[in-house]
Each structure stands twice: as C-alpha cells, then as structure tokens.
Design a protein around this motif. Structure first.
Motif, mmCIF file in Angstrom:
data_model
loop_
_atom_site.group_PDB
_atom_site.id
_atom_site.type_symbol
_atom_site.label_atom_id
_atom_site.label_comp_id
_atom_site.label_asym_id
_atom_site.label_seq_id
_atom_site.Cartn_x
_atom_site.Cartn_y
_atom_site.Cartn_z
ATOM 1 N N PRO A 26 61.738 16.795 40.136
ATOM 2 C CA PRO A 26 61.489 18.225 39.957
ATOM 3 C C PRO A 26 61.345 18.677 38.509
ATOM 4 O O PRO A 26 60.851 19.770 38.253
ATOM 5 N N ASP A 27 61.756 17.841 37.534
ATOM 6 C CA ASP A 27 61.567 18.215 36.132
ATOM 7 C C ASP A 27 60.222 17.751 35.594
ATOM 8 O O ASP A 27 59.930 17.932 34.416
ATOM 9 N N GLY A 28 59.377 17.153 36.460
ATOM 10 C CA GLY A 28 58.045 16.722 36.040
ATOM 11 C C GLY A 28 57.952 15.285 35.596
ATOM 12 O O GLY A 28 56.854 14.732 35.516
ATOM 13 N N ALA A 29 59.094 14.647 35.292
ATOM 14 C CA ALA A 29 59.079 13.235 34.916
ATOM 15 C C ALA A 29 58.915 12.371 36.168
ATOM 16 O O ALA A 29 59.167 12.813 37.287
ATOM 17 N N TRP A 30 58.482 11.133 35.950
ATOM 18 C CA TRP A 30 58.267 10.200 37.058
ATOM 19 C C TRP A 30 59.286 9.075 36.975
ATOM 20 O O TRP A 30 59.380 8.383 35.964
ATOM 21 N N TRP A 31 60.048 8.923 38.050
ATOM 22 C CA TRP A 31 61.036 7.852 38.138
ATOM 23 C C TRP A 31 60.340 6.625 38.709
ATOM 24 O O TRP A 31 59.748 6.691 39.780
ATOM 25 N N ILE A 32 60.390 5.498 37.991
ATOM 26 C CA ILE A 32 59.597 4.343 38.409
ATOM 27 C C ILE A 32 60.474 3.141 38.742
ATOM 28 O O ILE A 32 61.634 3.051 38.325
ATOM 29 N N ARG A 33 59.871 2.230 39.502
ATOM 30 C CA ARG A 33 60.490 0.941 39.815
ATOM 31 C C ARG A 33 59.473 -0.137 39.472
ATOM 32 O O ARG A 33 58.341 -0.102 39.955
#
Length: 256
Positions: A26-33
């Motif tokens: 929701p803050d616009g950042a992308w959480w990646i794996r």
C-alpha cells in the motif's frame, strides 16, 4: 529468454528458468521474492521488473545470508535499508493485573473497514519501514480472507463515548507460533495502559487455546520496541536486513 506477467498489484518475471515474484504494498513499494538457488539471475530479473515500472523494490534477507548473495544483491542495485530483529515472546510474561482502560476492545470484523484502515495508516506512519503506507478499506477486507486471519486476534480499541478508534493489535494465526504483526495506539493515548489492555485481550485468547509463545519483529532503530520485547521476556531468534532498490522512473508501464 525473459517472460513476464504484470498487473497493478502483482508481477512475475522469468529468465532462463529463474523467477522473480513481486507484490505491490500500500505504500507503493514492491515486495519481491528472488530465486534462492540462482543469484546469478537476480540482476537481469530485477532490471526487468524496474524496466516494467515497478519502481522501488524491497527484499528481506537473513543477516548471515553469505557473501555471494550479498554481492548479487549489490550487483542488482540494492543497498541495505534497515535491520529487523525477530523475537520469541512468552505470553506468560504479559502482566495479569487488568490494565485500566476506558475503551471497548472489539474484533475488527465488527467495524467499518474504512475507519479501521484510517487508524492502521495513522499507526503505521510512526513505524519504521511503513511511514508511507496508505491502505484502504477494500484492502483490509481482502486481508480478512487470509487463512492466517482470526477475528479473535485482530482487535481494535473503541472509545465508548466518542466512538473513536484509538488503537489496535493484530496477530496472525500462523504455525508453529502466531505472529504479532502490529500493536499501536494513536498519539493521544500513548503512555497510557491502552496498549497493554490490547495485548492482554489477545493474550488471554491465545493462552486459552494453549499457546505459550508468539513471534514479533522490531526495527533496530526503534529502541522502545526493543525494550518492550526484552522487558516481556523476549528472546532474539533471528536478524534480517531489508534491502532496497530505489525508485526508477519510467515513462510508461508495460503493455497489458
């Protein structure tokens, strides 16, 4: 050979059998794996994701991940952003004397999700790593379908006279031990017993189920949270570093 699927909320990139998966926060950042066994493919996968407009990328890695993986992250444009400690907390350490609180402690399922989302945003604004969080009621409602959600473990403090929501505690019913995701109160209720009342409420439910410990994470710059964990008998069990690849502006996202 690079393959890609991408939407406003999720992404998946593949190259030579390696896969990067991403979820937009929701803050616009992308959480990646990233693929654990293929660090050589990380730079190409990350370049593809940022080229497609994902912007800021975040990944959490164990502090002792090893030099090869650290070098691969740096080659992919990542730098360390913050450090987080995972704690194992005994529920028996929660004070048993009932905290004095004016509030009703109710399940999140009983409340308007938009108002709860506003409360969550206000609390996250003071938590390192989530300062820009802008969640919505719709996103909150979607999260309630998570198999780890338990309405008895996501509680909100509502003032009986004003109706205002002034605090929340969120525990995810994970295995082998539940995880304390967040506990916080609004600024006017800090240094009161409201946070303790919330912790006691969720602690009673867990102990009645036979749970003895929960886990939680604290940012290493948040001295108050560290002290709270220590003062409640917490044992540090792991340390992770959050790596960040800063926002890269692109004139347009991918065709889709």
């Amino acid at each position: 050979m690079l393959g890609m699927t991408y939407s406003d909320e999720t992404g998946c990139w593949t190259a030579d059998g390696a896969t990067l998966r991403a979820v937009r926060r929701p803050d616009g950042a992308w959480w990646i794996r990233l693929p654990e066994e293929q660090p050589g493919a990380w730079p190409a996968l990350v370049d593809a994701a940022t080229r497609d407009g994902c912007g800021t990328l975040l990944i959490s890695r164990p502090a002792d991940q090893g030099e090869d993986h650290e070098r691969a992250l740096r080659r992919a444009g990542f730098t360390p952003a913050r450090t987080e400690t995972t704690w194992r907390l005994p529920l028996a350490a929660i004070p048993t004397t009932p905290a004095r609180a004016e509030h009703r402690i109710v399940s999140v399922a009983e409340l308007d999700p938009e108002i709860v989302a506003d409360l969550d945003n206000a609390i996250r604004a003071d938590i390192p790593g989530t300062q820009d969080w802008v969640g919505t009621g719709a996103q909150l409602t979607d999260s309630l379908d998570d198999p780890d959600f338990d309405r008895a473990l996501y509680l909100v403090a509502q003032h009986p006279r004003t109706g205002r929501l002034d605090g929340l505690v969120r525990v995810w019913n994970r295995h082998p031990e539940p995880r304390l995701g967040c506990i916080g109160v609004t600024s006017s209720w800090r240094r009161t017993s409201l946070a303790l009342a919330l912790l006691q409420a969720v602690g009673r439910t867990l102990q009645a189920r036979g749970t003895t410990h929960i886990t939680a994470e604290t940012d290493d710059t948040n001295r108050a949270s560290h002290l709270m964990a220590l003062n409640h008998g917490g044992t540090a069990v792991a340390t992770a570093i959050e790596w960040e690849r800063p926002n890269v502006s692109h004139p347009a996202g991918p065709d889709r």
